[in-house]
Scaffold this motif. Structure first.
Motif, PDB file in Angstrom:
ATOM      1  N   ARG B  98       0.830  -1.208   0.000  1.00 57.16           N
ATOM      2  CA  ARG B  98       0.000   0.000   0.000  1.00 57.16           C
ATOM      3  C   ARG B  98       0.866   1.260   0.000  1.00 57.16           C
ATOM      4  NH1 ARG B  98      -4.441   0.313   4.606  1.00 57.16           N
ATOM      5  NH2 ARG B  98      -2.635   0.930   5.824  1.00 57.16           N
ATOM      6  N   ARG B 187     -14.049  13.797   2.189  1.00 59.57           N
ATOM      7  CA  ARG B 187     -12.601  13.587   2.299  1.00 59.57           C
ATOM      8  C   ARG B 187     -11.936  13.240   0.975  1.00 59.57           C
ATOM      9  NH1 ARG B 187     -10.484   8.548   2.159  1.00 59.57           N
ATOM     10  NH2 ARG B 187      -8.574   9.067   3.212  1.00 59.57           N
ATOM     11  N   TYR B 202      -5.628  13.881   5.375  1.00 65.28           N
ATOM     12  CA  TYR B 202      -5.974  13.947   6.795  1.00 65.28           C
ATOM     13  C   TYR B 202      -6.258  15.380   7.232  1.00 65.28           C
ATOM     14  CZ  TYR B 202      -4.988   9.124   6.336  1.00 65.28           C
ATOM     15  OH  TYR B 202      -5.066   7.834   5.899  1.00 65.28           O
ATOM     16  N   GLU B 233     -16.094   5.849   4.813  1.00 67.88           N
ATOM     17  CA  GLU B 233     -15.193   5.445   5.900  1.00 67.88           C
ATOM     18  C   GLU B 233     -15.084   6.578   6.907  1.00 67.88           C
ATOM     19  OE1 GLU B 233     -11.010   5.044   4.941  1.00 67.88           O
ATOM     20  OE2 GLU B 233     -11.294   6.153   3.093  1.00 67.88           O
ATOM     21  N   ALA B 234     -14.398   6.317   8.008  1.00 67.29           N
ATOM     22  CA  ALA B 234     -14.196   7.355   9.017  1.00 67.29           C
ATOM     23  C   ALA B 234     -12.772   7.900   8.891  1.00 67.29           C
ATOM     24  CB  ALA B 234     -14.464   6.792  10.401  1.00 67.29           C
ATOM     25  N   GLY B 235     -12.365   8.800   9.772  1.00 71.09           N
ATOM     26  CA  GLY B 235     -11.067   9.475   9.686  1.00 71.09           C
ATOM     27  C   GLY B 235      -9.893   8.548   9.427  1.00 71.09           C
ATOM     28  N   THR B 236      -9.694   7.555  10.289  1.00 70.40           N
ATOM     29  CA  THR B 236      -8.595   6.594  10.094  1.00 70.40           C
ATOM     30  C   THR B 236      -9.109   5.165  10.270  1.00 70.40           C
ATOM     31  OG1 THR B 236      -7.970   6.769  12.418  1.00 70.40           O
ATOM     32  CG2 THR B 236      -6.823   8.225  10.891  1.00 70.40           C
ATOM     33  N   MET B 237     -10.358   4.952   9.922  1.00 71.81           N
ATOM     34  CA  MET B 237     -10.951   3.618  10.041  1.00 71.81           C
ATOM     35  C   MET B 237     -11.907   3.349   8.890  1.00 71.81           C
ATOM     36  SD  MET B 237     -11.959   3.432  14.116  1.00 71.81           S
ATOM     37  CE  MET B 237     -13.218   4.722  14.021  1.00 71.81           C
ATOM     38  N   ASN B 238     -11.953   2.110   8.446  1.00 70.10           N
ATOM     39  CA  ASN B 238     -13.035   1.689   7.564  1.00 70.10           C
ATOM     40  C   ASN B 238     -14.241   1.411   8.467  1.00 70.10           C
ATOM     41  OD1 ASN B 238     -10.340   0.400   6.083  1.00 70.10           O
ATOM     42  ND2 ASN B 238     -11.815   1.316   4.678  1.00 70.10           N
ATOM     43  N   LEU B 257      -9.736   4.086   1.464  1.00 66.61           N
ATOM     44  CA  LEU B 257      -8.500   3.379   1.737  1.00 66.61           C
ATOM     45  C   LEU B 257      -8.761   1.882   1.888  1.00 66.61           C
ATOM     46  CD1 LEU B 257      -5.462   4.343   2.341  1.00 66.61           C
ATOM     47  CD2 LEU B 257      -5.954   3.380   4.590  1.00 66.61           C
ATOM     48  N   GLY B 259      -8.122  -0.772   3.725  1.00 66.38           N
ATOM     49  CA  GLY B 259      -7.594  -1.039   5.064  1.00 66.38           C
ATOM     50  C   GLY B 259      -7.213  -2.495   5.286  1.00 66.38           C
ATOM     51  N   THR B 261      -6.977  -3.879   8.302  1.00 68.21           N
ATOM     52  CA  THR B 261      -7.894  -4.401   9.324  1.00 68.21           C
ATOM     53  C   THR B 261      -9.215  -4.791   8.677  1.00 68.21           C
ATOM     54  OG1 THR B 261      -6.874  -2.751  10.763  1.00 68.21           O
ATOM     55  CG2 THR B 261      -8.760  -3.961  11.660  1.00 68.21           C
ATOM     56  N   ARG B 262      -9.706  -3.955   7.772  1.00 65.63           N
ATOM     57  CA  ARG B 262     -10.947  -4.242   7.056  1.00 65.63           C
ATOM     58  C   ARG B 262     -10.893  -5.595   6.360  1.00 65.63           C
ATOM     59  NH1 ARG B 262     -12.172  -4.169   1.925  1.00 65.63           N
ATOM     60  NH2 ARG B 262     -14.318  -3.761   1.205  1.00 65.63           N
ATOM     61  N   ALA B 301     -12.803   0.110  11.930  1.00 67.61           N
ATOM     62  CA  ALA B 301     -11.710  -0.854  11.970  1.00 67.61           C
ATOM     63  C   ALA B 301     -10.459  -0.235  11.365  1.00 67.61           C
ATOM     64  CB  ALA B 301     -12.092  -2.105  11.180  1.00 67.61           C
ATOM     65  N   GLY B 302      -9.385  -0.248  12.167  1.00 61.91           N
ATOM     66  CA  GLY B 302      -8.115   0.295  11.669  1.00 61.91           C
ATOM     67  C   GLY B 302      -6.987  -0.101  12.603  1.00 61.91           C
ATOM     68  N   THR B 303      -5.771   0.030  12.133  1.00 63.62           N
ATOM     69  CA  THR B 303      -4.613  -0.398  12.915  1.00 63.62           C
ATOM     70  C   THR B 303      -4.521   0.307  14.266  1.00 63.62           C
ATOM     71  OG1 THR B 303      -3.414  -0.933  10.916  1.00 63.62           O
ATOM     72  CG2 THR B 303      -2.084  -0.535  12.887  1.00 63.62           C
TER      73      THR B 303
HETATM   74  C1  LIG Z   1      -8.414   6.818   5.840  1.00 58.87           C
HETATM   75  C2  LIG Z   1      -8.179   5.504   6.526  1.00 58.87           C
HETATM   76  N1  LIG Z   1      -9.093   4.541   6.389  1.00 58.87           N
HETATM   77  C3  LIG Z   1      -8.927   3.332   6.958  1.00 58.87           C
HETATM   78  C4  LIG Z   1      -7.814   3.039   7.718  1.00 58.87           C
HETATM   79  C5  LIG Z   1      -7.627   1.674   8.292  1.00 58.87           C
HETATM   80  O1  LIG Z   1      -6.580   0.991   7.612  1.00 58.87           O
HETATM   81  P1  LIG Z   1      -5.701  -0.113   8.315  1.00 58.87           P
HETATM   82  O2  LIG Z   1      -6.670  -1.129   8.809  1.00 58.87           O
HETATM   83  O3  LIG Z   1      -4.812  -0.634   7.252  1.00 58.87           O
HETATM   84  O4  LIG Z   1      -4.980   0.545   9.441  1.00 58.87           O
HETATM   85  C6  LIG Z   1      -6.847   4.032   7.912  1.00 58.87           C
HETATM   86  C7  LIG Z   1      -5.681   3.813   8.766  1.00 58.87           C
HETATM   87  O5  LIG Z   1      -4.712   3.299   8.337  1.00 58.87           O
HETATM   88  C8  LIG Z   1      -7.023   5.281   7.280  1.00 58.87           C
HETATM   89  O6  LIG Z   1      -6.099   6.248   7.413  1.00 58.87           O
END
Ligand SMILES: Cc1ncc(COP(=O)(O)O)c(C=O)c1O
Ligand SMILES: Cc1ncc(COP(=O)(O)O)c(C=O)c1O
Lengths: 355, 355
Positions: B98, B187, B202, B233-238, B257, B259, B261-262, B301-303
């Motif tokens: 990625r 976004r 971001y 999706e959300a800020g840093t999560m699916n 993205l 993801g 985790t997704r 769901a995200g890291t």
């Molecule tokens: C915009 C966005 N969506 C989703 C995710 C979740 O991705 P991952 O599960 O690879 O951390 C992230 C964080 O990395 C992100 O920044």
């Protein structure tokens, strides 16, 4: 400009100058910088004491927010030296207002007017010898702000650095400019940051622009991302079209940068009794006009390139060559504009401001 | 990992350690960094000799491209220490792939696999004492790349810096999470950079997220920018939804993205015979399900946050509270996932990789 406020800037003069190493006849745009820069930091909720000091690299932590979350905005403006050696800015208030509009959209603190304006004026005065007179010569001014707060967590920084750097430039000749109308890629989203001069907007365009370059086009004209039917703007220029003797340009929106050159040309053209229409310009309008012979001109307008004539465009793999025109609107407006900027013609609009 | 390649990394050890100053029980996410960092520069068209050296600020020219045009990408991954003190990565190949996908979209050079992987492994080995075992503890890993080339002209840099920094973290408890469904802001654009982990994506969310925070919501669920009808999706999560015992999530696209985790949760759920559907989820689906009582769960769901349960959402000024559920799909999947990551349960998927 009040003396007290002016005096608040600490000035650390460079003991040496690089000016003698510079070939002012052969400047590559944005690559040479003057001896000094202006800097003001934001921390603990307030702007700190501003300083003018020698242009030099500075230290940043690897976790600085600007690297990870892209809080970074900028402006681009020019100063001109007239035949009397007086230095003039062009509509600096417009750049100042737009800078703070960008700051708000990127969740960054607004820069107070006296910090921005006094910094700019004093820096230009100190490095005045770097501003050359004569057609095309100018000092390109780059105010910018970056998030310097530490930490890899996706939320706004609480520390920022505002800087102004200066780069002497000559007239920007891009050569022949053929453009590609965007059919898939785009630069801005509805409800996004297209109207902000945010750093991230530019990197987003590099890959599709590289693809266009490889196909023989110098620039991309972006269309709205939802339908790709409306003509919006180019990389660092707003775009104008002359169809059937009418000068057309798209209204600004949250996807399109509110260009200072754009609004200036609209006012200039109006005052010259040119028929101007600010309305959505469709790709289909352009193609139809090209086909039926009513398309006369396309040109870009922006601080760096001033007015940049476009020789043709490609859409759906068909290339449409524009007619060669003797008395183009583009050349006429460019001439008017640069004459006002260089104080060769009366500025009845009050756009020029003495440094 | 070949010894020759490994040996190519120059290692400059820190003469001191900061580890004793750190309160590992009270870590604020992403704010503490280990003693070393990994760095590799790109210039003259090639990657230079990589180095591991003490974590410290570094010098950048004020005209560095990253400040002005936003060429900056990153990854977020974690390493875990099992009860035997062995350190494990989770699907690092996915982050590596990625990262380079983001690099291509942002017109940046791809990082060779051995530089990325050897750098990561050796850095983790050197700062291994900073990785704590036990539930929720992990080493958050931040590989990132920035454009370091000089000059204020909007085109791709020819110099870059790739770095990896490490931040020990404990489980990320966000408290109750209420979300706002985006009705105006967005976004990512069609044909834009939403699928890239680009820094600029971001900062673009901070202002609308601040507005949501002020209205009492912790996060925004973004919708497609053209119609605002599809949940993205959300800020840093699916995001995932459980409606009528079916686990739903949107397909990835150029706006969303992909993801790690997704995709992991989709595979885990499928292997647990949970009914999973990957298809566009409409805001209207969600509202209808909330109204007719079939909406069971929403989670991110995200890291960083792993799995984050959402307690309710607001749309068009109406707040929909989710039911409290005992055996939630979210809690079940989170438990499965963290057990695999921490080597407490067999990893039949081969996701965990020894450092
Ligand atoms: C915009 C966005 N969506 C989703 C995710 C979740 O991705 P991952 O599960 O690879 O951390 C992230 C964080 O990395 C992100 O920044
Ligand atoms: C995206 C974009 N559009 C248009 C412009 C032209 O604006 P201005 O005339 O204020 O330079 C610029 C350059 O500043 C720009 O970056």
């Amino acid at each position: 400009m009040s003396t007290t406020q002016t005096n608040q800037i600490e000035i650390l003069k460079s003991p040496t100058t690089k000016i003698n190493e510079v070939d002012f006849e052969n400047l590559s745009f944005g690559s040479v910088f003057t001896d000094h820069l202006f800097e003001c930091d934001f921390k603990n909720g307030e702007w700190q004491k501003p300083i003018i000091k020698p242009y030099a690299p500075f230290l940043l932590d690897p976790s600085s927010r600007v690297f990870h979350y892209g809080q970074a905005i900028f402006e681009g403006m020019k100063a001109y030296k007239d035949t009397q050696e007086t230095v003039w800015l062009f509509r600096p208030d417009e750049n100042y207002k737009r800078f703070n509009k960008s700051a708000v959209r990127m969740a960054m603190p607004e820069v107070p007017e006296e910090i921005f304006m006094n910094g700019l004026n004093q820096l230009l005065q100190l490095d005045e010898a770097w501003i050359k007179k004569g057609s095309g010569n100018a000092m390109y001014i780059r105010p910018f702000m970056i998030a310097t707060g530490k930490g890899v967590i996706a939320n706004p920084s609480n520390e920022y650095k505002f800087m102004i750097i200066l780069s002497p430039v000559t007239s920007y000749y891009a050569g022949e400019v053929k453009v590609l109308i965007a059919e898939h890629f785009s630069r801005a989203a509805n409800g996004g940051i297209g109207a902000a001069k945010a750093a991230g907007n530019y990197a987003a365009q590099f890959y599709p622009t590289n693809l266009a370059n490889e196909a023989g086009f110098q620039q991309v004209i972006w269309t709205d991302d939802a339908t790709h039917t409306k003509l919006e703007e180019a990389g660092t220029m707003n775009v104008f079209f002359v169809i059937n003797n009418v000068l057309l340009t798209a209204p600004v929106s949250e996807r399109i940068l509110d260009g200072v050159t754009r609004k200036t040309l609209i006012d200039l053209a109006t005052s010259e009794n040119i028929n101007v229409e600010v309305r959505p310009v469709l790709v289909s309008d352009l193609v139809e006009a090209a086909k039926n012979g009513t398309l006369q001109e396309i040109f870009g307008a922006g601080t760096a390139a001033v007015v940049s004539q476009i020789s043709g465009f490609s859409y759906q793999d068909i290339y449409y060559e524009l007619p060669k025109i003797d008395n183009s609107v583009a050349a006429h407006l460019k001439n008017k504009l640069t004459n006002i900027q260089n104080k060769l013609e009366e500025d009845k609009f009050g756009w020029t401001v003495k440094v």
